[in-house]
Design a protein around this motif. Structure first.
Motif, PDB file in Angstrom:
ATOM      1  N   GLY A 149       0.793  -1.216   0.000  1.00  0.00           N
ATOM      2  CA  GLY A 149       0.000   0.000   0.000  1.00  0.00           C
ATOM      3  C   GLY A 149       0.824   1.263   0.000  1.00  0.00           C
ATOM      4  N   GLY A 150       0.147   2.379  -0.220  1.00  0.00           N
ATOM      5  CA  GLY A 150       0.797   3.678  -0.240  1.00  0.00           C
ATOM      6  C   GLY A 150      -0.219   4.796  -0.076  1.00  0.00           C
ATOM      7  N   MET A 151       0.251   6.006   0.073  1.00  0.00           N
ATOM      8  CA  MET A 151      -0.615   7.152   0.278  1.00  0.00           C
ATOM      9  C   MET A 151      -1.316   7.559  -1.016  1.00  0.00           C
ATOM     10  N   GLY A 152      -2.617   7.882  -0.904  1.00  0.00           N
ATOM     11  CA  GLY A 152      -3.350   8.362  -2.057  1.00  0.00           C
ATOM     12  C   GLY A 152      -4.754   7.790  -2.132  1.00  0.00           C
ATOM     13  N   ARG A 153      -5.565   8.379  -3.027  1.00  0.00           N
ATOM     14  CA  ARG A 153      -6.941   7.954  -3.246  1.00  0.00           C
ATOM     15  C   ARG A 153      -7.049   7.253  -4.591  1.00  0.00           C
ATOM     16  N   LEU A 154      -7.630   6.080  -4.587  1.00  0.00           N
ATOM     17  CA  LEU A 154      -7.784   5.364  -5.854  1.00  0.00           C
ATOM     18  C   LEU A 154      -8.931   5.908  -6.699  1.00  0.00           C
ATOM     19  N   ASN A 155      -9.869   6.645  -6.085  1.00  0.00           N
ATOM     20  CA  ASN A 155     -10.953   7.223  -6.892  1.00  0.00           C
ATOM     21  C   ASN A 155     -10.685   8.685  -7.225  1.00  0.00           C
TER      22      ASN A 155
ATOM     23  N   ILE B 112      -2.560   6.679 -11.700  1.00  0.00           N
ATOM     24  CA  ILE B 112      -1.130   6.825 -11.363  1.00  0.00           C
ATOM     25  C   ILE B 112      -0.783   5.963 -10.169  1.00  0.00           C
ATOM     26  N   HIS B 113      -1.654   5.958  -9.159  1.00  0.00           N
ATOM     27  CA  HIS B 113      -1.406   5.116  -7.984  1.00  0.00           C
ATOM     28  C   HIS B 113      -1.430   3.639  -8.357  1.00  0.00           C
ATOM     29  N   ARG B 114      -2.331   3.244  -9.238  1.00  0.00           N
ATOM     30  CA  ARG B 114      -2.402   1.843  -9.646  1.00  0.00           C
ATOM     31  C   ARG B 114      -1.140   1.431 -10.385  1.00  0.00           C
ATOM     32  N   ARG B 115      -0.648   2.293 -11.264  1.00  0.00           N
ATOM     33  CA  ARG B 115       0.591   1.959 -11.992  1.00  0.00           C
ATOM     34  C   ARG B 115       1.770   1.904 -11.032  1.00  0.00           C
ATOM     35  N   TRP B 116       1.766   2.790 -10.041  1.00  0.00           N
ATOM     36  CA  TRP B 116       2.846   2.758  -9.036  1.00  0.00           C
ATOM     37  C   TRP B 116       2.824   1.428  -8.286  1.00  0.00           C
ATOM     38  N   LEU B 117       1.634   0.929  -7.958  1.00  0.00           N
ATOM     39  CA  LEU B 117       1.540  -0.350  -7.263  1.00  0.00           C
ATOM     40  C   LEU B 117       2.238  -1.454  -8.043  1.00  0.00           C
TER      41      LEU B 117
ATOM     42  N   ARG C 172       4.581  -1.202 -10.307  1.00  0.00           N
ATOM     43  CA  ARG C 172       6.034  -0.988 -10.356  1.00  0.00           C
ATOM     44  C   ARG C 172       6.675  -1.233  -8.992  1.00  0.00           C
ATOM     45  N   LYS C 173       6.019  -0.775  -7.937  1.00  0.00           N
ATOM     46  CA  LYS C 173       6.557  -0.971  -6.588  1.00  0.00           C
ATOM     47  C   LYS C 173       6.668  -2.450  -6.257  1.00  0.00           C
ATOM     48  N   LEU C 174       5.664  -3.211  -6.605  1.00  0.00           N
ATOM     49  CA  LEU C 174       5.697  -4.649  -6.355  1.00  0.00           C
ATOM     50  C   LEU C 174       6.871  -5.286  -7.086  1.00  0.00           C
ATOM     51  N   ALA C 175       7.080  -4.903  -8.336  1.00  0.00           N
ATOM     52  CA  ALA C 175       8.184  -5.470  -9.112  1.00  0.00           C
ATOM     53  C   ALA C 175       9.541  -5.038  -8.574  1.00  0.00           C
ATOM     54  N   GLN C 176       9.637  -3.804  -8.094  1.00  0.00           N
ATOM     55  CA  GLN C 176      10.904  -3.322  -7.540  1.00  0.00           C
ATOM     56  C   GLN C 176      11.241  -4.007  -6.227  1.00  0.00           C
ATOM     57  N   MET C 177      10.237  -4.121  -5.356  1.00  0.00           N
ATOM     58  CA  MET C 177      10.479  -4.727  -4.047  1.00  0.00           C
ATOM     59  C   MET C 177      10.770  -6.217  -4.165  1.00  0.00           C
ATOM     60  N   PHE C 178       9.973  -6.884  -4.978  1.00  0.00           N
ATOM     61  CA  PHE C 178      10.070  -8.339  -5.083  1.00  0.00           C
ATOM     62  C   PHE C 178      10.039  -8.712  -6.562  1.00  0.00           C
ATOM     63  N   PRO C 179      11.192  -8.697  -7.235  1.00  0.00           N
ATOM     64  CA  PRO C 179      11.235  -8.925  -8.688  1.00  0.00           C
ATOM     65  C   PRO C 179      10.553 -10.205  -9.135  1.00  0.00           C
ATOM     66  N   GLU C 180      10.568 -11.231  -8.308  1.00  0.00           N
ATOM     67  CA  GLU C 180       9.929 -12.485  -8.718  1.00  0.00           C
ATOM     68  C   GLU C 180       8.407 -12.352  -8.808  1.00  0.00           C
ATOM     69  N   LEU C 181       7.853 -11.265  -8.257  1.00  0.00           N
ATOM     70  CA  LEU C 181       6.417 -11.033  -8.330  1.00  0.00           C
ATOM     71  C   LEU C 181       6.040 -10.051  -9.439  1.00  0.00           C
TER      72      LEU C 181
ATOM     73  N   THR D  35       4.654  12.025  -6.488  1.00  0.00           N
ATOM     74  CA  THR D  35       5.685  11.032  -6.161  1.00  0.00           C
ATOM     75  C   THR D  35       5.443   9.732  -6.898  1.00  0.00           C
ATOM     76  N   HIS D  36       4.216   9.265  -6.895  1.00  0.00           N
ATOM     77  CA  HIS D  36       3.908   7.996  -7.562  1.00  0.00           C
ATOM     78  C   HIS D  36       4.004   8.122  -9.080  1.00  0.00           C
ATOM     79  N   PHE D  37       3.691   9.297  -9.611  1.00  0.00           N
ATOM     80  CA  PHE D  37       3.853   9.524 -11.050  1.00  0.00           C
ATOM     81  C   PHE D  37       5.322   9.393 -11.458  1.00  0.00           C
ATOM     82  N   LEU D  38       6.181  10.045 -10.682  1.00  0.00           N
ATOM     83  CA  LEU D  38       7.602  10.007 -11.013  1.00  0.00           C
ATOM     84  C   LEU D  38       8.173   8.595 -10.842  1.00  0.00           C
ATOM     85  N   LYS D  39       7.744   7.910  -9.789  1.00  0.00           N
ATOM     86  CA  LYS D  39       8.306   6.595  -9.510  1.00  0.00           C
ATOM     87  C   LYS D  39       7.718   5.523 -10.406  1.00  0.00           C
ATOM     88  N   SER D  40       6.574   5.805 -11.009  1.00  0.00           N
ATOM     89  CA  SER D  40       6.026   4.833 -11.951  1.00  0.00           C
ATOM     90  C   SER D  40       6.652   4.937 -13.326  1.00  0.00           C
TER      91      SER D  40
END
Length: 425
Positions: free
Chosen positions: A300-306, A312-317, A319-328, A418-423
């Motif tokens: 999870g992270g800060m932000g509203r999905l609606n 942008i938050h969904r795309r960050w999710l 990318r974050k999952l892949a960065q943290m745990f590449p096998e996922l 933040t999530h836009f840049l990191k995605s």
């Protein structure tokens, strides 16, 4: 993406589901409680155990606000480190609050065991992880302050943290063995069931529309009923609705979203959080991750999905999952949801004295489970004895948060940027 509780993993996997009727007609009680989250339900349970007649009204379903959308980390203490708390409250009051909330997980897990609450309790501790090398300076400061007040925390090196998390994206961590994880919606429902078993009267889908005082009793009126009582507790936090006769808490709602994978394979579970700790990081725009009982990874992270920029938050999710745990990388997220956190200017919870033996609490600033459980019990005792001496924090008679709406927009814009840049990188 809606903000319905039914979107969440917690709604799909809640095994301790409780329902209650809509309030109809008039009732007389010793204490009326507005809000069916952790605080209100804990208050109802405590009041009933004291032999008082407690009546609670909840506008949605139990845990239907922030409690049922929680990350589920049963943390000790607050987000602020002890010296920052003392700077705001004074040393004596700050030390006392830190000590009380340091023991909050004990109370949570005690209630779970005592009442047989089926909420996936795991007391494997938590890891506050450095998101970058610079984050270790913050963790060292927090570790020193926590150690100074006797908290049994450990500062882990980068290698130790990587081993515990299963990701090379962490740069060290504080391990707190007092803490753990729960299924947050199931915990709220379990508290409701326990309160009803002790004799409390609870009502769902019964929003408080009007609150008045007739010189003797508080009168809480809902669309189809009314409760009168000489004492009242208001525990709506970030999910207050307009109520005639009561001003909503003055706070900043900060949104936080989460998403879950399908259960990981046994091999993946052996590498990712093998000790079952819940985690969050030191980033200014914070993120969190943990496992549930079935081995799903919840991130999870800060932000509203609606929000208009919710994509942008969904795309960050992803990318974050892949960065943290590449096998996922590329793993489908089966559930996604979000909720509101109530923030105060000081990042401290507030108890407001409404007069006439009534208290309102709000502003846990992301630490609802332990503090909510503790504050609920102590406020119940306070209104039943008409003494504020033992409350965890001294009540205030007034509270304001200037430019709260501007600050809410600022937090959402910061998370989105933040999530836009990191995605993208």
């Amino acid at each position: 993406m809606t903000s319905e509780l039914s979107d969440s993993l917690w709604h799909a996997t809640c095994r301790d589901r409780v329902s209650a009727p809509v309030l109809t007609g008039d009732r007389q009680a010793d204490v009326v409680i507005v809000g069916g989250g952790y605080t209100g339900l804990s208050a109802a349970l405590c009041a009933a155990q004291q032999g008082a007649k407690a009546c609670l009204v909840e506008g949605r379903e139990f845990g239907g606000g922030g409690s049922g959308r929680n990350v589920g980390l049963t943390n000790a203490g607050l987000w602020l480190p002890p010296e920052d708390i003392n700077a705001r409250l004074g040393k004596a009051a700050g030390d006392r609050l830190s000590a009380i909330l340091g023991g909050a997980p004990d109370l949570v897990y005690q209630l779970i065991a005592q009442h047989g609450i089926a909420c996936e309790p795991v007391r494997g501790g938590t890891l506050h992880c450095a998101h970058a090398a610079a984050g270790m300076e913050d963790l060292k400061r927090r570790h020193a302050q926590l150690s100074a007040i006797g908290a049994p925390v450990s500062l882990l090196s980068r290698d130790e943290a990587i081993s515990r998390v299963g990701s090379d994206r962490v740069h060290g961590a504080i391990f707190d063995p007092r803490a753990g994880t729960i299924q947050p919606l199931a915990y709220a429902n379990g508290l409701a069931r326990a309160a009803m078993e002790q004799g409390a009267e609870l009502f769902e889908h019964s929003p408080a529309k009007t609150i008045t005082h007739d010189g003797k009793n508080w009168c809480v009126t809902t669309p189809k009923g009314r409760i009168s009582a000489p004492a009242m507790i208001v525990a709506t936090n970030a999910y207050a609705i307009p109520t005639k006769g009561l001003a909503s808490p003055d706070l900043v709602p900060v949104h936080y979203f989460q998403a879950a994978t399908a259960p990981l394979s046994p091999q993946q579970r052996g590498r990712i959080l093998p000790g079952g700790e819940g985690c969050w990081d030191t980033a200014m725009v914070m993120s969190s991750w943990r496992l549930d009982q079935e081995g799903r990874l919840i991130i999870g992270g800060m932000g509203r999905l609606n929000h208009p920029a919710g994509g942008i938050h969904r795309r960050w999710l992803d990318r974050k999952l892949a960065q943290m745990f590449p096998e996922l990388a590329g793993t489908k997220l089966t559930h996604a949801w979000f909720g509101r956190i109530a923030m105060t200017a000081e990042y401290l919870p507030k108890i407001q004295d409404l007069g006439q033996n009534a208290l309102m609490v709000f502003g846990y600033s992301g630490r609802g489970i332990g503090p909510g459980t503790v504050f609920g019990q102590e406020m119940a005792r306070a209104v039943l004895t008409q003494s504020h001496t033992d409350l965890p924090i001294a009540p205030v008679t007034e509270h304001s948060y200037p430019l709260a709406g501007v600050r809410e927009a600022y937090y959402e814009a910061g998370a989105t940027l933040t999530h836009f840049l990191k995605s993208r990188w």
